[in-house]
Structures are given as structure tokens and as C-alpha cells.
Design an enzyme around this catalytic site. Structure first.
Site, PDB file in Angstrom:
ATOM      1  CE  LYS A 101     -25.439  -1.464  -6.546  1.00 38.14           C
ATOM      2  NZ  LYS A 101     -26.496  -2.262  -6.518  1.00 38.14           N
ATOM      3  NE  ARG A 177     -20.906  -4.359  -4.099  1.00 40.30           N
ATOM      4  CZ  ARG A 177     -21.849  -4.617  -5.033  1.00 40.30           C
ATOM      5  NH1 ARG A 177     -22.654  -5.732  -4.636  1.00 40.30           N
ATOM      6  NH2 ARG A 177     -21.948  -3.915  -6.261  1.00 40.30           N
ATOM      7  NE  ARG A 212     -29.030  -7.253 -13.731  1.00 37.65           N
ATOM      8  CZ  ARG A 212     -28.586  -6.701 -12.668  1.00 37.65           C
ATOM      9  NH1 ARG A 212     -28.198  -5.454 -12.406  1.00 37.65           N
ATOM     10  NH2 ARG A 212     -28.329  -7.523 -11.891  1.00 37.65           N
ATOM     11  NE  ARG A 241     -24.892  -8.864 -13.177  1.00 41.43           N
ATOM     12  CZ  ARG A 241     -25.029  -7.647 -12.216  1.00 41.43           C
ATOM     13  NH1 ARG A 241     -24.864  -6.637 -12.651  1.00 41.43           N
ATOM     14  NH2 ARG A 241     -24.916  -8.061 -10.914  1.00 41.43           N
ATOM     15  NE  ARG A 252     -25.993 -10.163  -7.175  1.00 39.75           N
ATOM     16  CZ  ARG A 252     -26.631  -9.967  -8.253  1.00 39.75           C
ATOM     17  NH1 ARG A 252     -27.236 -10.802  -9.125  1.00 39.75           N
ATOM     18  NH2 ARG A 252     -26.836  -8.680  -8.800  1.00 39.75           N
TER      19      ARG A 252
HETATM   20  P1  AP5 Z   1     -29.611  -2.217 -12.346  1.00 38.43           P
HETATM   21  O1  AP5 Z   1     -29.408  -0.696 -12.833  1.00 38.43           O
HETATM   22  O2  AP5 Z   1     -28.655  -3.007 -13.229  1.00 38.43           O
HETATM   23  O3  AP5 Z   1     -29.321  -2.310 -10.919  1.00 38.43           O
HETATM   24  P2  AP5 Z   1     -27.848  -2.423  -9.997  1.00 38.43           P
HETATM   25  O4  AP5 Z   1     -28.428  -1.880  -8.827  1.00 38.43           O
HETATM   26  O5  AP5 Z   1     -26.839  -1.689 -10.802  1.00 38.43           O
HETATM   27  O6  AP5 Z   1     -27.750  -3.986 -10.044  1.00 38.43           O
HETATM   28  P3  AP5 Z   1     -26.571  -5.024  -9.952  1.00 38.43           P
HETATM   29  O7  AP5 Z   1     -27.411  -6.209 -10.098  1.00 38.43           O
HETATM   30  O8  AP5 Z   1     -25.699  -4.558 -10.882  1.00 38.43           O
HETATM   31  O9  AP5 Z   1     -25.835  -4.577  -8.535  1.00 38.43           O
HETATM   32  P4  AP5 Z   1     -25.123  -5.554  -7.892  1.00 38.43           P
HETATM   33  O10 AP5 Z   1     -24.820  -4.454  -6.627  1.00 38.43           O
HETATM   34  O11 AP5 Z   1     -25.757  -6.848  -7.162  1.00 38.43           O
HETATM   35  O12 AP5 Z   1     -24.087  -6.192  -8.646  1.00 38.43           O
HETATM   36  P5  AP5 Z   1     -22.584  -5.385  -9.034  1.00 38.43           P
HETATM   37  O13 AP5 Z   1     -22.623  -5.488 -10.443  1.00 38.43           O
HETATM   38  O14 AP5 Z   1     -22.084  -4.252  -8.669  1.00 38.43           O
HETATM   39  O15 AP5 Z   1     -30.870  -2.437 -12.597  1.00 38.43           O
HETATM   40  C1  AP5 Z   1     -31.558  -3.720 -12.369  1.00 38.43           C
HETATM   41  C2  AP5 Z   1     -32.750  -3.951 -13.443  1.00 38.43           C
HETATM   42  O16 AP5 Z   1     -33.640  -3.193 -13.271  1.00 38.43           O
HETATM   43  C3  AP5 Z   1     -32.290  -3.396 -14.947  1.00 38.43           C
HETATM   44  O17 AP5 Z   1     -32.915  -4.704 -15.944  1.00 38.43           O
HETATM   45  C4  AP5 Z   1     -32.785  -2.151 -15.154  1.00 38.43           C
HETATM   46  O18 AP5 Z   1     -33.541  -1.939 -16.372  1.00 38.43           O
HETATM   47  C5  AP5 Z   1     -34.165  -2.367 -14.220  1.00 38.43           C
HETATM   48  N1  AP5 Z   1     -34.360  -1.122 -13.417  1.00 38.43           N
HETATM   49  C6  AP5 Z   1     -33.420  -0.127 -12.908  1.00 38.43           C
HETATM   50  N2  AP5 Z   1     -34.171   0.884 -12.512  1.00 38.43           N
HETATM   51  C7  AP5 Z   1     -35.687   0.743 -12.540  1.00 38.43           C
HETATM   52  C8  AP5 Z   1     -36.629   1.595 -12.336  1.00 38.43           C
HETATM   53  N3  AP5 Z   1     -36.509   2.791 -11.440  1.00 38.43           N
HETATM   54  N4  AP5 Z   1     -37.905   0.988 -12.636  1.00 38.43           N
HETATM   55  C9  AP5 Z   1     -37.901  -0.082 -13.296  1.00 38.43           C
HETATM   56  N5  AP5 Z   1     -36.734  -1.027 -13.379  1.00 38.43           N
HETATM   57  C10 AP5 Z   1     -35.578  -0.459 -13.403  1.00 38.43           C
HETATM   58  O19 AP5 Z   1     -21.633  -6.724  -8.435  1.00 38.43           O
HETATM   59  C11 AP5 Z   1     -21.795  -7.814  -8.924  1.00 38.43           C
HETATM   60  C12 AP5 Z   1     -20.968  -8.763  -8.150  1.00 38.43           C
HETATM   61  O20 AP5 Z   1     -19.444  -8.512  -8.090  1.00 38.43           O
HETATM   62  C13 AP5 Z   1     -21.275  -8.720  -6.571  1.00 38.43           C
HETATM   63  O21 AP5 Z   1     -22.245  -9.829  -6.433  1.00 38.43           O
HETATM   64  C14 AP5 Z   1     -19.848  -9.282  -5.834  1.00 38.43           C
HETATM   65  O22 AP5 Z   1     -19.598 -10.688  -5.904  1.00 38.43           O
HETATM   66  C15 AP5 Z   1     -18.852  -8.575  -6.871  1.00 38.43           C
HETATM   67  N6  AP5 Z   1     -18.566  -7.279  -6.432  1.00 38.43           N
HETATM   68  C16 AP5 Z   1     -18.894  -6.098  -6.694  1.00 38.43           C
HETATM   69  N7  AP5 Z   1     -18.481  -4.941  -5.860  1.00 38.43           N
HETATM   70  C17 AP5 Z   1     -17.938  -5.595  -4.952  1.00 38.43           C
HETATM   71  C18 AP5 Z   1     -17.112  -4.901  -3.867  1.00 38.43           C
HETATM   72  N8  AP5 Z   1     -16.951  -3.644  -3.411  1.00 38.43           N
HETATM   73  N9  AP5 Z   1     -16.462  -5.808  -2.835  1.00 38.43           N
HETATM   74  C19 AP5 Z   1     -16.695  -7.178  -3.208  1.00 38.43           C
HETATM   75  N10 AP5 Z   1     -17.190  -7.782  -4.011  1.00 38.43           N
HETATM   76  C20 AP5 Z   1     -17.973  -6.914  -5.085  1.00 38.43           C
END
Ligand code: AP5
Length: 500
Positions: A101, A177, A212, A241, A252
Site C-alpha cells: 500500500k 480496517r 522492509r 519497524r 496483523r
Molecule cells: P509497503 O508498501 O510498506 O506495504 P504496506 O501495505 O504499506 O504495509 P504496512 O505494513 O505498512 O501495512 P500495515 O497495514 O500493516 O501497516 P500500517 O502502517 O498501515 O511494502 C512492504 C514491503 O514490501 C516494503 O519493503 C516494500 O519495498 C516491499 N514491496 C512493496 N511492493 C512490492 C512489490 N510489488 N514487489 C516486491 N516488493 C514490494 O499500520 C500499522 C499499525 O497501525 C497497525 O498494525 C495498527 O496497529 C495501526 N493502524 C493503522 N491503521 C489503523 C486503523 N485504521 N485502525 C486501527 N489501527 C490502525
């Protein structure tokens, strides 16, 4: 619950648009997912005059439900300002942890200039600044569980209502979410134009999380194997992270899976699932093509609004003396083509507008003998021509339209003709659907029921003229509108008295 109210509630909860022809009139309405925010306009075609279903027509010709007058006035202002201006994109992106994402959002922002709102980033910023919110959120994030809704929802709604997001459009990442979060957005009528879901198998997700790394200076996301840092200097400052351990990723992932289906069902009509396991450039290319399609559709809607306003201005500037009346109760000679076209166009604009604006609840009453099943001049042809005008117009916009008539009614099929319109399906099949072969490509004919709802259908036009009190078709209609989800459903029915 009465039959009529059950159908009404099915439309209000599924954000359908419906057209409904009453005993002596045709009524058109669209409903939003939240009935409380709907407005209601009623316009009548009187015996010696015709009135447009326009929000800008003169009050003399429009009867406005007083309960909704305030809402309507507010809407009028908004519409006037936005005419001709293409609304900016509103995009939601979802997917499991590490589905890509953040990576795709970086690229989308560069190309489309949207305001990126990532709940993960907002929360991490609160944590690193040591704010009260951050301190509360930290323990949830560290354990890989969701931060309480009230914290996240308040953050999102504040950010999304900022002037920059309104002006440039927004890209919501990581929200909603949970079903509760999706419902919070629905309650305030905050809906994206498109809901993108990145689909990636579990083993790849785990590998991506573990590899990552983040650059705290630029915010850029790297992967030790797939996307290594460009220089040694960058490598040296990369951070991991705290929730990127194998155990936390698994938890997660579990949370994501438990919620994914409920959220997707809220956005079923605008959901685009994309295979996120391919290289990031390939994934991005597909996202771009979807966003360009949405942008194009928004431009069309804006043009349409413009033309509706223009035509309404024309009509409202005509004096009563010049008013072209529709002759009624004359005899059984059908109305002239010109007059029929006049009324088809009118209905078309109302419907297009209702579909384009999910917030407007609209009812138009047409009181002409040809569409009054109680008179001996009732003409199925006029109704079918109207169906054709509507269906072809949606098809012209690239939408797949399913025109459905009620199925066989067995022995009672001939009772009460022409109300039951036996043979309607055959008439539809024999009709001229234009030169470019719309029938069979963009237009399909089916019957009423949930089985007819296919994934590729964009709009449904239901010709269900049956008397609701006699042979009840309500259950099939309700099943169908439920199955259609938030896709527009146009209901044409001379006898269902939803509004009475
Ligand atoms: P990346 O682009 O970072 O992936 P992402 O989908 O953004 O992953 P996140 O881990 O950030 O998502 P998440 O939903 O768990 O965490 P968030 O920060 O939102 O890519 C990942 C890796 O893959 C990178 O190294 C990249 O280079 C590689 N990659 C990407 N695309 C690729 C491809 N096509 N091919 C190869 N490699 C690739 O949330 C964190 C925490 O916050 C949650 O756990 C929760 O506790 C809290 N939180 C966030 N939003 C909410 C909500 N709405 N409600 C309640 N709690 C929330």
C-alpha cells in the site's frame, strides 16, 4: 414491516437508485446509504402543464417536501458552485500488511497529486512525538492489533476534511480496517470513487515485512532484497519497524483477514482487486489505468451536470404562456414523438442526476394517460421506449446495464392486463437497440431476482409492473436490490405505492 416499507428500506440501506412508476404517475428516486441525509423533491406533470424534475425549476412548478427544504437549499448552493468543475479523485487503498500500500501510494501521489492519508503513518508520527494519542496507540501497534476506532476515526475525519484534501483529492491508506470504521465513513457520507485491494499471498507478505526498512530522512520504503537502498549512506540510517517481526506480522495478518470481507462488502460496487505480488511497476500500471477510468467518468458526470443545468435554465426561463403542455384525457391517440422525447429526456436527466448524486432522494410524478394503467390508453410502448432511452444512455457511458422484467406468472398471467404486461420481455428483445449492437454487449435482458445479479453488471433497470397487493414480487425485488449492493437499481412500476 409492510411490503412497501420493506422495499423502501432495502433501497435506503443499499444505496440504490430506483425509478418507480405509480398508479397514475412515474416516480423517480435515488437514495443514499443514510436516509437521514436524503433530500426529497417532488415535481408534478399537471394536466395542462409539464414540469421539470429540476432543483432549479421555479418553485411554482415544484412541490418541495417542507421537511427537506433546508437540506435542499443547502444542496442547491453546493451544486451551483461545483457545476463544470471536475471533482478531484477520492481513492481508498487496502490490503494485508506489506501488500504494498505504502509503496503504491508514493507512486500514486507523484502522478495524481492526491493528499496521502495513511493511518499507520499518522499513528507512527504520534508515537514518535510522544503525544497522548501516540502513547495510547503504541501498545496496540506493538502487539499488532488495531488501535481503538475512536482514536483513528477522529484522526482520519479531521485530516480528510482539510482544505488540501478537498481541493486535490485524497488517497486513504489503511482506513477503514473494520466494519465499524467503514460504517463511520458511510454515516458522514464519505465514500471513495474506487476501493483498491492489493492481493498478495501470505508467504510473500511475511518475507516483505521481515525485509522492509524505512529511511527516516526521506520516508522512503526499502526492502533489503527486493528494493535495496541506493547508497551505503542510506543503508546505514535505515530503521526497522517495531511491528515487523514474524510473530507480529502473523497477528496483523490475522486481524486483517478477520475484517477484510465485511469492509469489502461495503464497497463492493467500486472494489478493484489487484494482484500485488507482481513487480511494483506492473501493479502501479494497473492502478493508473483504473484511476484514469474513474477520472474520465467524473469528467462525464460534470459535463452532464452542466448540460442538465443548461436545459433547466432554458425551461425555467420560459413563461407560463409559452409552456408546452401535454394534452391529457384527450383520446387514445398516443402523444407525439416530440412530446414523448420531451418527457423521456426529462426522466433521463432526473435519473442520471440521481445516480450521479448518491445523496439526492428524488420523486417525479408524471400524470399522463399513456402511463396511467387505469385508463384505456395505457401504452406499454411508451414505457418500453423510456426503458430503452435510460438503458442506452447508461450503456453509452460504458456501463453494463441489465434490464429485467418479472418472470413467468403462471396461470394468472393474463389477469388484469395490461398491468401485468405479459410479453414485456419479448417486446424488449424485439426492440431496436441501436446500430452498434448494444444488446448482448452492454445491455442484457433478464428477469427479476437475485440470481440475475452478475459481478460485471453496473446498473439494473427493473420493469416490475405487478400490483404489490396481488401477486407479490416484493421478495424478489428485495433480494435483487440486496444482491445489487450499492449499484444503482432503477425500478419502474406503475402500481407500487412506495410514497403513499
Ligand atoms: P509497503 O508498501 O510498506 O506495504 P504496506 O501495505 O504499506 O504495509 P504496512 O505494513 O505498512 O501495512 P500495515 O497495514 O500493516 O501497516 P500500517 O502502517 O498501515 O511494502 C512492504 C514491503 O514490501 C516494503 O519493503 C516494500 O519495498 C516491499 N514491496 C512493496 N511492493 C512490492 C512489490 N510489488 N514487489 C516486491 N516488493 C514490494 O499500520 C500499522 C499499525 O497501525 C497497525 O498494525 C495498527 O496497529 C495501526 N493502524 C493503522 N491503521 C489503523 C486503523 N485504521 N485502525 C486501527 N489501527 C490502525
Amino acid at each position: 414491516m409492510s411490503m412497501s416499507s420493506s422495499l423502501l428500506s432495502s433501497t435506503t440501506t443499499t444505496t440504490t437508485t430506483a425509478i418507480h412508476c405509480n398508479t397514475s404517475n412515474a416516480a423517480f428516486f435515488s437514495s443514499s446509504s443514510s436516509s437521514s441525509s436524503s433530500s426529497f423533491v417532488s415535481c408534478q406533470f399537471h394536466s395542462t402543464s409539464i414540469s421539470f424534475n429540476s432543483l432549479t425549476s421555479s418553485c411554482r412548478r415544484i412541490r418541495i417536501n417542507p421537511n427537506h427544504l433546508k437540506v435542499l437549499k443547502k444542496k442547491l448552493k453546493v451544486k451551483c458552485c461545483s457545476i463544470g468543475i471536475v471533482e478531484p479523485l477520492k481513492v481508498m487503498i487496502s490490503g494485508a500488511p506489506a501488500s504494498g500500500k505504502g509503496t503504491q501510494c508514493e507512486l500514486i501521489v507523484k502522478k495524481f497529486g492526491l493528499v496521502h492519508i495513511s493511518t499507520g503513518d499518522l499513528l507512527r508520527a504520534e508515537v514518535s512525538s510522544g503525544t497522548e494519542i501516540g502513547n495510547k496507540a503504541k501498545e496496540y501497534m506493538d502487539s499488532g492489533s488495531l488501535v481503538p476506532d475512536e482514536i483513528v476515526t477522529a484522526m482520519v475525519t479531521t485530516r480528510i476534511s482539510g482544505e488540501d484534501a478537498k481541493e486535490k483529492g485524497w488517497l486513504l491508506d489503511g482506513y477503514p480496517r473494520s466494519l465499524e470504521q467503514a460504517e463511520s465513513l458511510e454515516r458522514i457520507n464519505l465514500r471513495p470513487d474506487i476501493y483498491i485491494v492489493l492481493d498478495v499471498p501470505d508467504e510473500i507478505l511475511i518475507d516483505r515485512c521481515i525485509g522492509r526498512r524505512l529511511d527516516p530522512v526521506t520516508g522512503k520504503i526499502y526492502h533489503l532484497k527486493n528494493l535495496p537502498p541506493e547508497t551505503e549512506e542510506i543503508r546505514a540510517r535505515l530503521i526497522t519497524r517495531s511491528d515487523d517481526t514474524k510473530e507480529k506480522v502473523k497477528s496483523r495478518l490475522e486481524t486483517f483477514k478477520n475484517n477484510a470481507e465485511a469492509i469489502s462488502s461495503t464497497y463492493m460496487d467500486i472494489l478493484k482487486k489487484i494482484d500485488g505480488s507482481r513487480p511494483k511497476e506492473v501493479v502501479f500500471e494497473e492502478i493508473v489505468s483504473f484511476l484514469l477510468q474513474v477520472q474520465k467518468a467524473k469528467e462525464k458526470v460534470s459535463l452532464l451536470r452542466k448540460s442538465v443545468v443548461k436545459s433547466n435554465v432554458k425551461v425555467s426561463s420560459m413563461g407560463q404562456d409559452n409552456w408546452r403542455g401535454i394534452p391529457t384525457r384527450l383520446n387514445n391517440i398516443p402523444h407525439s414523438r416530440e412530446i414523448r422525447k420531451y418527457f423521456y429526456d426529462d426522466v433521463l436527466y432526473a435519473t442520471q442526476r440521481a445516480v450521479a448524486d448518491g445523496k439526492t432522494l428524488l420523486k417525479v410524478e408524471i400524470n399522463i394517460p399513456e402511463l396511467n394503467p387505469e385508463m384505456d390508453v395505457y401504452r406499454i410502448g411508451t414505457l418500453m421506449e423510456l426503458v430503452r432511452v435510460l438503458a442506452l444512455s447508461f450503456a453509452d457511458d460504458g456501463k453494463r446495464v441489465k434490464v429485467c422484467v418479472q418472470g413467468s406468472m403462471g396461470e394468472g398471467a393474463l389477469a388484469g392486463m395490461p398491468l401485468q404486461l405479459a410479453g414485456t420481455r419479448k417486446i424488449l428483445e424485439f426492440m431496436d437497440w441501436g446500430d452498434y449492437g448494444a444488446l448482448g454487449t452492454f445491455i442484457a435482458i433478464g428477469s427479476i431476482g437475485s440470481k440475475e445479479v452478475d459481478a460485471q453488471d453496473d446498473v439494473f433497470i427493473l420493469v416490475a409492473p405487478q400490483n404489490a397487493v396481488g401477486n407479490c414480487i416484493i421478495d424478489d425485488l428485495k433480494a435483487m436490490t440486496d444482491a445489487a449492493g450499492t449499484r444503482p437499481v432503477v425500478l419502474i412500476n406503475p402500481r407500487l405505492k412506495l410514497w403513499d
